[in-house]
Design a protein around this motif. Structure first.
Motif, PDB file in Angstrom:
ATOM      1  N   GLU A 509      33.340  43.861  39.181  1.00  0.00           N
ATOM      2  CA  GLU A 509      34.124  43.883  40.410  1.00  0.00           C
ATOM      3  C   GLU A 509      35.364  44.743  40.193  1.00  0.00           C
ATOM      4  O   GLU A 509      36.184  44.465  39.319  1.00  0.00           O
ATOM      5  N   ARG A 511      38.814  45.768  40.996  1.00  0.00           N
ATOM      6  CA  ARG A 511      39.943  45.157  41.674  1.00  0.00           C
ATOM      7  C   ARG A 511      40.765  46.220  42.391  1.00  0.00           C
ATOM      8  O   ARG A 511      41.119  47.243  41.815  1.00  0.00           O
ATOM      9  N   THR A 512      41.027  45.968  43.636  1.00  0.00           N
ATOM     10  CA  THR A 512      41.848  46.886  44.422  1.00  0.00           C
ATOM     11  C   THR A 512      43.172  46.214  44.731  1.00  0.00           C
ATOM     12  O   THR A 512      43.226  45.016  45.044  1.00  0.00           O
ATOM     13  N   ARG A 513      44.202  46.994  44.616  1.00  0.00           N
ATOM     14  CA  ARG A 513      45.535  46.455  44.889  1.00  0.00           C
ATOM     15  C   ARG A 513      45.756  46.349  46.397  1.00  0.00           C
ATOM     16  O   ARG A 513      45.530  47.312  47.125  1.00  0.00           O
ATOM     17  N   LYS A 579      43.128  34.213  40.955  1.00  0.00           N
ATOM     18  CA  LYS A 579      43.095  35.657  41.218  1.00  0.00           C
ATOM     19  C   LYS A 579      44.395  36.119  41.881  1.00  0.00           C
ATOM     20  O   LYS A 579      44.968  37.149  41.499  1.00  0.00           O
ATOM     21  N   GLU A 583      47.388  38.754  40.428  1.00  0.00           N
ATOM     22  CA  GLU A 583      47.854  39.923  41.178  1.00  0.00           C
ATOM     23  C   GLU A 583      49.352  39.848  41.426  1.00  0.00           C
ATOM     24  O   GLU A 583      50.050  40.876  41.364  1.00  0.00           O
ATOM     25  N   TRP A 622      41.773  37.719  32.537  1.00  0.00           N
ATOM     26  CA  TRP A 622      42.845  38.454  33.217  1.00  0.00           C
ATOM     27  C   TRP A 622      43.850  39.015  32.227  1.00  0.00           C
ATOM     28  O   TRP A 622      44.295  40.167  32.349  1.00  0.00           O
TER      29      TRP A 622
END
Length: 694
Positions: A509, A511-513, A579, A583, A622
């Motif tokens: 996956e 990860r998009t900010r 998650k 972030e 993470w």
């Protein structure tokens, strides 16, 4: 005046009589329809090939006659093929019957008497008839015609019927066989010739050599000729511009739009004379003027040359170093035996010593120099040198990948054997026949056509015949080039399923900010100062003070611990909370400007404590990715804080679900994966921070 040289002349005898109008079965094409379609395809192919060809059409069974030959008409004289020839072809057969042998005589006379001012190198007559109309030809006439055709170099081809069929006892077929064999012609059916005409053919051109002296040192010069072997070329090189008349809807190549080029000063919009304009180059946003006197400072590459700079091991020239738009073969110049012997000796020496020559090439005066590699070509038919362009240093991007000789990347013998089975099943040399003795290769090298080029040429032909209509999609014959052969798809089905079971792939996956949402600010109470003379007459904007909303939707960066507890109480799944927490911590560190990371590390310790109670894999995974990202961004100061703040992985002694028995275990793997420089092109930390703030 010397006659114009024509490579090939073709006269097509198209039978449109009553004998070709019948159909063999319901839904099938008649002989006339197949012959007309084949004729149109031949004309179309000769137009697109753009070769020096002449083409003419003679109608057999026409209502008109040519001299004493009844029902035979010279429909189109020998000329350069045009699209109008296809448009003018008859749509329906007639009720007359013509003599096919007389039509051949008319075609031969047309070659001898009607064509002047040109010299046709190869003369061909294509006969399309089913021979159901008797010709009543004597054997003596056939022999006389054969003698004349051999002397004049005429070739007779028969398209349509199978003249070698044993079931057909027609005497005219025997006469046609004699004509074909006596003139070294060819014969084939419509099904076979249409498969041959399925794809467009490139224009056949004679290779033009590039003659130059190959210089080796100050004293050795070998006259050589370089021929292009492979080159990337556009489908259509030269487009003839034309203007369409909106009234008559016709295109004209003799008329055009008049254009006038003027120079305008952008400041005052005045026209500047051409003599007052100074050329310049844009360097970023700045324009650098370049006057005539500056031309003396330009780099001069010299005249046409091909100089050897030295030799190197062939292992040093890898495929990553090669560039350019093609490949050339270098031979000794024609009629120079000493030069040919020297090139042959040089190629054999390079092959024996496993060396490659590095040469500097200047194509012509004023052209920029380029570097090329000279490699030996040892072929049973010839020995020469191949020349291909090589990159300069700034054109090469060296990318180093992490090592794969780790335990987690080790493969078993069963996995290796499964890949061998897949490779064997997808062997293209046996793509259409299961017989092991019949090697029918799919997509053979130098024989497979380009689908994009074929579609472009199809569109040109369609637009010429159907102006104004939308272009059709690619035909099925072109789309078949994109499909896997059915036999290979069948054979590879089981090996692919076996590989899926042996290799358990996990979806990664990315990860998009997510952009941080800023609460909307109300702009109200715009007032002007009425009683204060010292204040400027400017609008006043009152902004509401931002208060934290009562409803929390996700973990934010202002108070992540409080947001985490609030959402946890409301029943939000822990997987989503973990998650969002990760972030938020990343945003707090990457978007920090004052250098104070206390709140971020407090949130990190709280995140660790919560994962110790439930599932440590979320935190450990993470933290590993976060450390690698910090390392890539060269934020070593933050990495050093991890040990000082006692922020580390959750060990197995703290939670049995953890896979870390020692804190240094993952750091070793982390160092092995991140020690090599991933690329020579590094991005500064300021640039990365800029993108994080966007």
């Amino acid at each position: 005046m010397a006659p114009t040289k024509i490579d090939q002349g073709t006269l097509i005898i198209l039978d449109i009589g009553r004998n070709v109008s019948k159909t063999e079965g319901k839904g099938e094409k008649s002989f006339f329809e197949s012959a007309r379609e084949c004729t149109a395809r031949i004309i179309e192919r000769k137009i697109i090939s753009q070769g020096k060809n002449y083409l003419g059409i003679i109608l057999l069974g026409s209502k008109k006659s040519t001299g004493d030959f009844k029902y035979i008409e010279v429909f189109s004289e020998l000329q350069t093929p045009t699209w109008q020839m296809i448009r003018n072809l008859p749509d329906q057969p007639t009720k007359a019957k013509g003599n096919w042998f007389d039509a051949i005589i008319v075609a031969a006379n047309h070659y001898m008497n009607e064509v002047s001012g040109v010299k046709i190198m190869n003369k061909k007559i294509i006969l399309m008839t089913n021979f159901e109309a008797a010709s009543y030809v004597d054997r003596e006439d056939i022999e006389k015609v054969l003698v004349g055709f051999k002397e004049s170099g005429l070739e007779i081809d028969v398209f349509g019927p199978d003249i070698y069929s044993e079931n057909n006892k027609n005497e005219d077929l025997e006469l046609a066989r004699e004509l074909v064999e006596g003139t070294n012609g060819t014969t084939t059916t419509f099904d076979f010739i249409m498969k041959y005409l399925l794809f467009h053919k490139k224009k056949v051109v004679n290779p033009t050599p590039w003659n130059v002296d190959l210089s080796i040192g100050p004293n050795i010069k070998i006259p050589v000729s370089a021929y292009i072997r492979l080159k990337d070329q556009p489908v259509v090189k030269n487009w003839l511009a034309s203007v369409r008349d909106p009234v008559t809807n016709t295109a004209s190549t003799t008329e055009g739009i008049m254009k006038n080029k003027i120079f305008v000063n952008s400041e005052n919009q005045s026209v500047v004379e051409h003599s007052e304009v100074i050329k310049g180059y844009c360097y970023g946003q700045e324009i650098i003027p370049f006057s005539e006197c500056d031309k003396s400072m330009l780099y001069e590459s010299g005249g046409k040359s091909l100089a050897v700079y030295g030799f190197t091991q062939e292992d040093n020239i890898t495929w990553q170093c090669l560039n350019g738009d093609g490949l050339s073969y270098v031979f000794g110049q024609k009629n120079d035996k000493k030069a040919q012997y020297a090139i042959r000796c040089l190629a054999e020496c390079l092959h024996e010593l496993k060396l490659v020559g590095i040469v500097r090439r200047v194509y012509n005066n004023g052209n920029a120099p380029k570097m090329y590699a000279l490699m030996p070509v040892i072929d049973p038919n010839f020995i020469c040198l191949s020349m291909v362009g090589i990159c300069f240093k700034e054109d090469i991007k060296s990318i180093a990948f992490p090592p794969l000789n780790l335990k987690k990347f080790a493969t078993t013998d069963e996995q290796v054997d499964a890949f061998k089975e897949l490779i064997k099943a997808m062997d293209l040399t046996k793509a259409y026949d299961e017989d092991e003795f019949d090697d029918t290769e799919a997509f053979p090298i130098a024989e497979c056509v380009s689908p994009s080029a074929q579609y472009v040429l199809d569109c040109i032909a369609f637009r010429a015949m159907n102006p104004g209509k939308p272009l059709p999609p690619p035909r099925d014959d072109i789309m078949m080039l994109f499909k896997v052969p059915p036999l290979i798809e069948k054979r590879s089905r089981d090996p692919l399923e076996k590989l899926k079971n042996l290799f358990e792939l996990k979806k990664v996956e990315v990860r998009t900010r997510k952009k941080q949402t800023v609460p909307e600010m109300d702009i109200e109470n715009v007032a002007k100062s009425d009683n204060n003379e010292n204040m400027d007459d400017m609008p006043k904007i009152n902004l509401d003070v931002y208060n934290k909303p009562n409803k929390v939707y996700r973990v934010g960066t202002i108070d992540p611990i409080d947001d985490f507890n609030t959402l946890k109480t409301e029943g939000k799944p822990l997987q989503e909370l973990y998650k969002e927490m990760g972030e938020a911590i990343e945003n707090m560190i990457f978007s920090n400007f004052d250098g104070n990371y206390d709140n971020a590390f407090k949130a990190m310790l709280y995140y660790r404590t919560e994962c110790v109670k439930s599932d440590p894999s979320y935190y450990n995974n993470w933290l590993r990715e976060f450390k690698m990202e910090l390392h890539d961004r060269k934020k070593n100061n933050i990495l050093n804080m991890f040990s000082d703040r006692k922020v580390d992985f959750i060990l197995k002694e703290e939670n049995d679900k953890s896979t870390f028995e020692n804190a240094d275990e993952d750091s070793q793997l982390y160092e092995m994966e991140t020690m090599p420089t991933l690329t020579e092109v590094s991005i500064s930390t300021e640039v990365n921070d800029m993108f994080d703030e966007m």
